[in-house]
Design a protein around this motif. Structure first.
Motif, PDB file in Angstrom:
ATOM      1  N   UNK A 155       0.827  -1.208   0.000  1.00  0.00           N
ATOM      2  CA  UNK A 155       0.000   0.000   0.000  1.00  0.00           C
ATOM      3  C   UNK A 155       0.860   1.256   0.000  1.00  0.00           C
ATOM      4  N   UNK A 156       1.964   1.234   0.764  1.00  0.00           N
ATOM      5  CA  UNK A 156       2.858   2.392   0.814  1.00  0.00           C
ATOM      6  C   UNK A 156       3.518   2.625  -0.537  1.00  0.00           C
ATOM      7  N   UNK A 157       3.867   1.541  -1.228  1.00  0.00           N
ATOM      8  CA  UNK A 157       4.490   1.672  -2.543  1.00  0.00           C
ATOM      9  C   UNK A 157       3.487   2.214  -3.565  1.00  0.00           C
ATOM     10  N   UNK A 158       2.254   1.749  -3.496  1.00  0.00           N
ATOM     11  CA  UNK A 158       1.224   2.247  -4.412  1.00  0.00           C
ATOM     12  C   UNK A 158       0.940   3.731  -4.176  1.00  0.00           C
ATOM     13  N   UNK A 159       0.982   4.135  -2.884  1.00  0.00           N
ATOM     14  CA  UNK A 159       0.686   5.526  -2.544  1.00  0.00           C
ATOM     15  C   UNK A 159       1.893   6.442  -2.738  1.00  0.00           C
ATOM     16  N   UNK A 160       3.035   5.893  -3.079  1.00  0.00           N
ATOM     17  CA  UNK A 160       4.231   6.706  -3.263  1.00  0.00           C
ATOM     18  C   UNK A 160       4.900   7.100  -1.973  1.00  0.00           C
ATOM     19  N   UNK A 161       4.537   6.467  -0.858  1.00  0.00           N
ATOM     20  CA  UNK A 161       5.153   6.779   0.432  1.00  0.00           C
ATOM     21  C   UNK A 161       6.546   6.175   0.556  1.00  0.00           C
ATOM     22  N   UNK A 162       6.840   5.140  -0.203  1.00  0.00           N
ATOM     23  CA  UNK A 162       8.184   4.598  -0.296  1.00  0.00           C
ATOM     24  C   UNK A 162       8.552   4.529  -1.773  1.00  0.00           C
ATOM     25  N   UNK A 163       9.847   4.516  -2.038  1.00  0.00           N
ATOM     26  CA  UNK A 163      10.308   4.530  -3.428  1.00  0.00           C
ATOM     27  C   UNK A 163      10.540   3.139  -3.994  1.00  0.00           C
ATOM     28  N   UNK A 164      10.985   2.222  -3.138  1.00  0.00           N
ATOM     29  CA  UNK A 164      11.369   0.899  -3.608  1.00  0.00           C
ATOM     30  C   UNK A 164      10.925  -0.142  -2.585  1.00  0.00           C
ATOM     31  N   UNK A 165      10.457  -1.285  -3.065  1.00  0.00           N
ATOM     32  CA  UNK A 165      10.266  -2.468  -2.223  1.00  0.00           C
ATOM     33  C   UNK A 165      11.275  -3.511  -2.676  1.00  0.00           C
ATOM     34  N   UNK A 166      12.088  -3.979  -1.732  1.00  0.00           N
ATOM     35  CA  UNK A 166      13.108  -4.966  -2.098  1.00  0.00           C
ATOM     36  C   UNK A 166      12.663  -6.391  -1.797  1.00  0.00           C
ATOM     37  N   UNK A 167      11.383  -6.566  -1.512  1.00  0.00           N
ATOM     38  CA  UNK A 167      10.859  -7.924  -1.360  1.00  0.00           C
ATOM     39  C   UNK A 167      10.812  -8.641  -2.708  1.00  0.00           C
ATOM     40  N   UNK A 168      10.760  -9.969  -2.692  1.00  0.00           N
ATOM     41  CA  UNK A 168      10.590 -10.704  -3.952  1.00  0.00           C
ATOM     42  C   UNK A 168       9.142 -10.596  -4.424  1.00  0.00           C
ATOM     43  N   UNK A 169       8.803  -9.487  -5.061  1.00  0.00           N
ATOM     44  CA  UNK A 169       7.431  -9.251  -5.497  1.00  0.00           C
ATOM     45  C   UNK A 169       7.167  -9.972  -6.814  1.00  0.00           C
ATOM     46  N   UNK A 170       6.033 -10.662  -6.856  1.00  0.00           N
ATOM     47  CA  UNK A 170       5.631 -11.326  -8.086  1.00  0.00           C
ATOM     48  C   UNK A 170       5.030 -10.314  -9.047  1.00  0.00           C
ATOM     49  N   UNK A 171       5.486 -10.329 -10.282  1.00  0.00           N
ATOM     50  CA  UNK A 171       4.953  -9.426 -11.305  1.00  0.00           C
ATOM     51  C   UNK A 171       3.614  -9.971 -11.789  1.00  0.00           C
ATOM     52  N   UNK A 172       2.541  -9.226 -11.550  1.00  0.00           N
ATOM     53  CA  UNK A 172       1.204  -9.631 -11.996  1.00  0.00           C
ATOM     54  C   UNK A 172       0.573  -8.509 -12.808  1.00  0.00           C
ATOM     55  N   UNK A 173      -0.437  -8.848 -13.572  1.00  0.00           N
ATOM     56  CA  UNK A 173      -1.115  -7.857 -14.417  1.00  0.00           C
ATOM     57  C   UNK A 173      -1.816  -6.791 -13.577  1.00  0.00           C
ATOM     58  N   UNK A 174      -2.339  -7.178 -12.405  1.00  0.00           N
ATOM     59  CA  UNK A 174      -3.012  -6.206 -11.542  1.00  0.00           C
ATOM     60  C   UNK A 174      -2.008  -5.253 -10.898  1.00  0.00           C
TER      61      UNK A 174
END
Length: 357
Positions: free
Chosen positions: A75-94
């Motif tokens: 949510x913070x990444x979507x809102x622009x409150x953080x610049x980068x997430x270094x978690x292993x995020x899965x790339x999805x269409x949504x």
């Protein structure tokens, strides 16, 4: 006057540079996800930590790191409150509609964790399969068949063969005993019909009993096989009607929801879900295979859990980038691509027991 002017200009330049420095300091969010991000007291380690430090160092990116829950981080990444997430995020269409992603650095898949059944539970399951109502009805019908042919044979034999088929109630027991011994092919030979109609009754018992027992045996074997297949499932579809768990807001949750799972329990992290699985609050925990594998292997309290040989929902991991940060996304992606093409990257993966699919 000139001195005052130069002091004023110096102050403006100082604050401008200071403000620029703060602005250029990236806010980096993370949530623990071993073996990619491992919290070891006050230290952070893991594959993604190593990769991000290399990227940040090579690109000279100043950053400040902040710990969050997985859902809050997204949510913070979507809102622009953080610049980068270094978690292993899965790339999805949504997600790609709301986030930017770097170049993928690892490919994996989802799998299913279940609790191993104890010996008592296995015995209970076996007895439950045997003593179902349909089986009890079958055994009752078999007893009626034995009693019928035993009584019929006794009627034909009681006068001409009183030594084997005694008169009265004892004779009925003799007939039942003979029919059981005959049908089970034990063949003691202590009793045998001698009259023509007694032998006809024996023939009817052997033919009808053989057919019935064969059907009953096949039914029992079929039920036990079905139960065994239910225990050793070969597809995640087996869990659609059962209570399962996964991490909140994860791509695994989206996958389960889209594939019509009926009872999905969401957890803020992997450990609470695996603990509920151990305590039989849920029947399966579905999430990323490398993370589940690492957790179960490293945590001795989870030794009763096992991963099923089921692989589905192929995932490509990447760092998440704040939307519209195209230049930052491009620079990081380029450096990630250069790093993962080296043998050093293969060594890092091997150190944590990972291989790409």
């Amino acid at each position: 006057m000139k001195r005052f002017f130069f002091v004023f200009v110096y102050i403006l330049i100082f604050f401008r540079l200071s403000g620029q420095e703060v602005k250029d300091t990236l806010i980096v969010g993370y949530a623990a996800a071993p073996p990619f991000i491992i919290e070891n007291e006050e230290l952070l380690e893991g594959i993604n930590i190593w990769l991000w430090k290399r990227v940040a160092e090579d690109l000279e990116l100043p950053y400040k790191i902040e710990q969050m829950s997985f859902a809050d981080m997204l949510e913070a990444l979507k809102a622009g409150e953080i610049d980068v997430s270094i978690n292993p995020l899965t790339i999805t269409s949504d997600r790609i509609k709301e986030l930017g992603f770097t170049r993928s650095f690892f490919a994996s898949h989802s799998t299913v964790a279940v609790a191993e059944k104890s010996s008592f539970q296995k015995i209970k399951q076996f007895l439950g399969a045997i003593f179902q109502m349909n089986f009890l009805r079958g055994f009752l019908l078999l007893f009626i068949i034995l009693l019928f042919f035993g009584f019929l044979t006794w009627l034909f034999e009681r006068r001409h063969n009183p030594d084997d088929f005694r008169p009265g109630q004892k004779g009925i027991w003799d007939g039942l005993w003979w029919s059981v011994v005959t049908l089970t092919t034990v063949g003691y030979g202590d009793k045998a019909p001698k009259t023509r109609w007694g032998k006809v009754a024996a023939l009817g018992l052997m033919l009808s009993g053989l057919l019935f027992v064969s059907g009953l045996t096949a039914s029992i074997a079929s039920s036990l096989t079905v139960n065994q297949l239910t225990e050793n499932v070969e597809s995640f579809d087996e869990f659609k009607e059962r209570p399962v768990g996964t991490v909140r807001s994860s791509s695994s949750y989206d996958f389960l929801r889209v594939h019509f799972f009926k009872d999905i329990n969401q957890y803020n992290s992997v450990i609470p879900g695996l603990q509920d699985l151990k305590n039989q609050e849920i029947e399966a925990f579905i999430y990323d295979e490398p993370i589940l594998k690492y957790r179960i292997r490293k945590d001795s309290t989870l030794s009763e859990l096992q991963l099923l040989p089921i692989k589905f929902d192929v995932q490509f991991y990447a760092f998440g980038i704040k939307k519209d940060s195209l230049e930052l996304q491009r620079r990081i992606s380029q450096r990630i691509l250069e790093i993962i093409e080296t043998t050093e990257w293969e060594v890092v993966l091997a150190e944590y027991g990972l291989t790409e699919i």
